[in-house]
Design a protein around this motif. Structure first.
Motif, PDB file in Angstrom:
ATOM      1  N   LEU A   1       0.812  -1.190   0.000  1.00 44.99           N
ATOM      2  CA  LEU A   1       0.000   0.000   0.000  1.00 44.99           C
ATOM      3  C   LEU A   1       0.860   1.260   0.000  1.00 44.99           C
ATOM      4  CD1 LEU A   1      -2.881  -1.058   2.386  1.00 44.99           C
ATOM      5  CD2 LEU A   1      -2.972  -0.789  -0.084  1.00 44.99           C
ATOM      6  N   ARG A   2       2.040   1.164   0.621  1.00 41.23           N
ATOM      7  CA  ARG A   2       2.927   2.328   0.634  1.00 41.23           C
ATOM      8  C   ARG A   2       3.359   2.702  -0.783  1.00 41.23           C
ATOM      9  NH1 ARG A   2       4.940   0.107   5.739  1.00 41.23           N
ATOM     10  NH2 ARG A   2       6.138  -1.359   4.515  1.00 41.23           N
ATOM     11  N   VAL A   3       3.603   1.680  -1.612  1.00 42.15           N
ATOM     12  CA  VAL A   3       4.003   1.942  -2.997  1.00 42.15           C
ATOM     13  C   VAL A   3       2.899   2.698  -3.725  1.00 42.15           C
ATOM     14  CG1 VAL A   3       4.552   0.847  -5.207  1.00 42.15           C
ATOM     15  CG2 VAL A   3       5.536  -0.051  -3.098  1.00 42.15           C
ATOM     16  N   LEU A   4       1.671   2.265  -3.554  1.00 45.21           N
ATOM     17  CA  LEU A   4       0.552   2.942  -4.201  1.00 45.21           C
ATOM     18  C   LEU A   4       0.357   4.349  -3.646  1.00 45.21           C
ATOM     19  CD1 LEU A   4      -2.054   0.065  -4.467  1.00 45.21           C
ATOM     20  CD2 LEU A   4      -0.744   1.116  -6.318  1.00 45.21           C
ATOM     21  N   HIS A   5       0.550   4.495  -2.366  1.00 48.64           N
ATOM     22  CA  HIS A   5       0.385   5.809  -1.744  1.00 48.64           C
ATOM     23  C   HIS A   5       1.444   6.793  -2.251  1.00 48.64           C
ATOM     24  CE1 HIS A   5      -0.751   8.788   1.202  1.00 48.64           C
ATOM     25  NE2 HIS A   5       0.509   8.873   1.572  1.00 48.64           N
ATOM     26  N   ARG A   6       2.700   6.341  -2.325  1.00 47.82           N
ATOM     27  CA  ARG A   6       3.778   7.214  -2.812  1.00 47.82           C
ATOM     28  C   ARG A   6       3.623   7.490  -4.299  1.00 47.82           C
ATOM     29  NH1 ARG A   6       7.137   4.119   0.878  1.00 47.82           N
ATOM     30  NH2 ARG A   6       7.561   2.666  -0.795  1.00 47.82           N
ATOM     31  N   CYS A   7       3.191   6.475  -5.029  1.00 44.66           N
ATOM     32  CA  CYS A   7       2.945   6.582  -6.467  1.00 44.66           C
ATOM     33  C   CYS A   7       4.152   7.152  -7.214  1.00 44.66           C
ATOM     34  CB  CYS A   7       1.682   7.391  -6.737  1.00 44.66           C
ATOM     35  SG  CYS A   7       1.043   7.096  -8.401  1.00 44.66           S
ATOM     36  N   ARG A   8       5.321   6.614  -6.930  1.00 43.42           N
ATOM     37  CA  ARG A   8       6.524   7.038  -7.647  1.00 43.42           C
ATOM     38  C   ARG A   8       6.662   6.169  -8.884  1.00 43.42           C
ATOM     39  NH1 ARG A   8      10.709   7.486  -2.706  1.00 43.42           N
ATOM     40  NH2 ARG A   8      10.331   5.272  -2.812  1.00 43.42           N
ATOM     41  N   PHE A   9       6.496   6.792 -10.036  1.00 43.03           N
ATOM     42  CA  PHE A   9       6.556   6.072 -11.300  1.00 43.03           C
ATOM     43  C   PHE A   9       6.990   7.029 -12.399  1.00 43.03           C
ATOM     44  CE2 PHE A   9       4.859   5.024 -15.429  1.00 43.03           C
ATOM     45  CZ  PHE A   9       5.188   3.694 -15.567  1.00 43.03           C
ATOM     46  N   ASN A  10       7.833   6.532 -13.296  1.00 44.94           N
ATOM     47  CA  ASN A  10       8.063   7.235 -14.558  1.00 44.94           C
ATOM     48  C   ASN A  10       8.357   6.188 -15.632  1.00 44.94           C
ATOM     49  OD1 ASN A  10      10.889   6.719 -14.781  1.00 44.94           O
ATOM     50  ND2 ASN A  10      11.358   8.522 -13.542  1.00 44.94           N
ATOM     51  N   ILE A  11       8.284   6.609 -16.867  1.00 48.16           N
ATOM     52  CA  ILE A  11       8.399   5.655 -17.981  1.00 48.16           C
ATOM     53  C   ILE A  11       9.793   5.050 -18.073  1.00 48.16           C
ATOM     54  CG2 ILE A  11       8.374   5.482 -20.507  1.00 48.16           C
ATOM     55  CD1 ILE A  11       5.918   7.266 -20.486  1.00 48.16           C
ATOM     56  N   SER A  12      10.819   5.773 -17.741  1.00 49.53           N
ATOM     57  CA  SER A  12      12.171   5.214 -17.863  1.00 49.53           C
ATOM     58  C   SER A  12      12.525   4.253 -16.734  1.00 49.53           C
ATOM     59  CB  SER A  12      13.211   6.332 -17.951  1.00 49.53           C
ATOM     60  OG  SER A  12      13.233   7.084 -16.748  1.00 49.53           O
ATOM     61  N   HIS A  13      12.021   4.495 -15.511  1.00 49.51           N
ATOM     62  CA  HIS A  13      12.441   3.695 -14.358  1.00 49.51           C
ATOM     63  C   HIS A  13      11.325   2.944 -13.639  1.00 49.51           C
ATOM     64  CE1 HIS A  13      16.075   5.962 -15.049  1.00 49.51           C
ATOM     65  NE2 HIS A  13      16.699   5.078 -14.282  1.00 49.51           N
ATOM     66  N   GLY A  14      10.086   3.126 -14.047  1.00 48.44           N
ATOM     67  CA  GLY A  14       8.994   2.325 -13.512  1.00 48.44           C
ATOM     68  C   GLY A  14       8.587   2.661 -12.090  1.00 48.44           C
ATOM     69  N   TRP A  15       7.950   1.701 -11.456  1.00 47.64           N
ATOM     70  CA  TRP A  15       7.455   1.845 -10.081  1.00 47.64           C
ATOM     71  C   TRP A  15       8.616   1.940  -9.107  1.00 47.64           C
ATOM     72  CZ3 TRP A  15       2.598   2.780  -8.502  1.00 47.64           C
ATOM     73  CH2 TRP A  15       1.590   2.639  -9.464  1.00 47.64           C
ATOM     74  N   GLU A  16       8.468   2.839  -8.162  1.00 47.71           N
ATOM     75  CA  GLU A  16       9.497   3.074  -7.146  1.00 47.71           C
ATOM     76  C   GLU A  16      10.849   3.375  -7.783  1.00 47.71           C
ATOM     77  OE1 GLU A  16       8.990   2.877  -3.309  1.00 47.71           O
ATOM     78  OE2 GLU A  16       7.366   3.692  -4.528  1.00 47.71           O
ATOM     79  N   LEU A  17      10.811   3.751  -9.060  1.00 52.23           N
ATOM     80  CA  LEU A  17      12.009   4.131  -9.819  1.00 52.23           C
ATOM     81  C   LEU A  17      13.094   3.049  -9.773  1.00 52.23           C
ATOM     82  CD1 LEU A  17      12.040   7.874  -8.691  1.00 52.23           C
ATOM     83  CD2 LEU A  17      10.813   6.828 -10.607  1.00 52.23           C
ATOM     84  N   VAL A  18      12.661   1.782  -9.916  1.00 50.42           N
ATOM     85  CA  VAL A  18      13.582   0.647  -9.798  1.00 50.42           C
ATOM     86  C   VAL A  18      14.561   0.529 -10.949  1.00 50.42           C
ATOM     87  CG1 VAL A  18      12.090  -0.756  -8.334  1.00 50.42           C
ATOM     88  CG2 VAL A  18      11.933  -0.968 -10.824  1.00 50.42           C
ATOM     89  N   GLY A  19      14.227   1.083 -12.110  1.00 51.53           N
ATOM     90  CA  GLY A  19      15.148   1.053 -13.238  1.00 51.53           C
ATOM     91  C   GLY A  19      14.538   0.465 -14.491  1.00 51.53           C
ATOM     92  N   PRO A  20      15.224   0.619 -15.614  1.00 53.69           N
ATOM     93  CA  PRO A  20      14.759   0.021 -16.863  1.00 53.69           C
ATOM     94  C   PRO A  20      14.703  -1.505 -16.721  1.00 53.69           C
ATOM     95  CG  PRO A  20      16.505   1.629 -17.276  1.00 53.69           C
ATOM     96  CD  PRO A  20      16.443   1.403 -15.786  1.00 53.69           C
ATOM     97  N   PRO A  21      13.742  -2.150 -17.366  1.00 55.06           N
ATOM     98  CA  PRO A  21      13.553  -3.593 -17.183  1.00 55.06           C
ATOM     99  C   PRO A  21      14.813  -4.447 -17.362  1.00 55.06           C
ATOM    100  CG  PRO A  21      11.681  -2.687 -18.334  1.00 55.06           C
ATOM    101  CD  PRO A  21      12.696  -1.578 -18.217  1.00 55.06           C
ATOM    102  N   ARG A  22      15.596  -4.198 -18.407  1.00 55.85           N
ATOM    103  CA  ARG A  22      16.778  -5.042 -18.636  1.00 55.85           C
ATOM    104  C   ARG A  22      17.842  -4.843 -17.567  1.00 55.85           C
ATOM    105  NH1 ARG A  22      18.222  -3.730 -24.527  1.00 55.85           N
ATOM    106  NH2 ARG A  22      16.187  -2.808 -24.832  1.00 55.85           N
TER     107      ARG A  22
END
Length: 172
Positions: A1-22
């Protein structure tokens, strides 16, 4: 729920800014725990062949909502996902890409208003758009192993319905 609450997302790094998929070096697994190879992974939709890996970003459909969040949750945050093997899977319906949002109804929705026989089974597809009929027939062709039993005793209503749509297309 914390992830949804923070809602940190962008197209290059995704949810929680984890990074590009590869860059995540994820290991996709089968239910038995074995790691899927990059090619010939014996699965219907190999994750390595998705838009996420093709473009190495989080710009795929639904990445900023359900599809991306579930991918993040089950492959990265709490890795529990498994990709079923294609060969032993008896219900081989391929993932149908499309719905009302992209102009393609699901195959079983194509025949909702189709003429039916006394048992409620589709008996004509002449009124349907030919492009939709073609896509549906192709989809049901991939599912043909299970559909071959659609007219047999004990077949589920779902299987009988899909089988009847395919047969109606063939007759029409």
């Amino acid at each position: 729920l914390r992830v949804l609450h923070r809602c940190r997302f962008n197209i290059s790094h995704g949810w929680e800014l984890v990074g590009p998929p590869r860059s995540l070096n994820l290991k996709f697994r089968h239910p038995d725990g074995s790691v899927m190879p990059l090619k010939d992974a014996d699965t219907g939709d190999n994750p390595h062949n998705t838009d996420a890996y093709k473009y190495n970003n989080w710009g795929f459909v639904g990445a900023d909502s359900d599809q991306g969040f579930l991918f993040y949750l089950f492959h990265i945050r709490a890795p529990r996902a498994a990709n079923f093997r294609w060969a032993p899977n008896r219900h081989r319906a391929l993932h149908w890409r499309g719905d009302a949002h992209v102009g393609m109804p699901k195959p079983w929705l194509l025949a909702l208003d189709a003429p039916r026989d006394a048992n409620g089974i589709v008996n004509s597809t002449l009124h349907l758009n030919s492009w939709f009929v073609s896509r549906t027939y192709t989809y049901l062709g991939y599912s043909s192993t299970g559909l071959l039993a659609g007219d047999k005793p004990g077949a589920t209503f779902c299987m009988r319905s899909l089988w009847s749509i395919r047969r109606a297309i063939e007759v029409d």
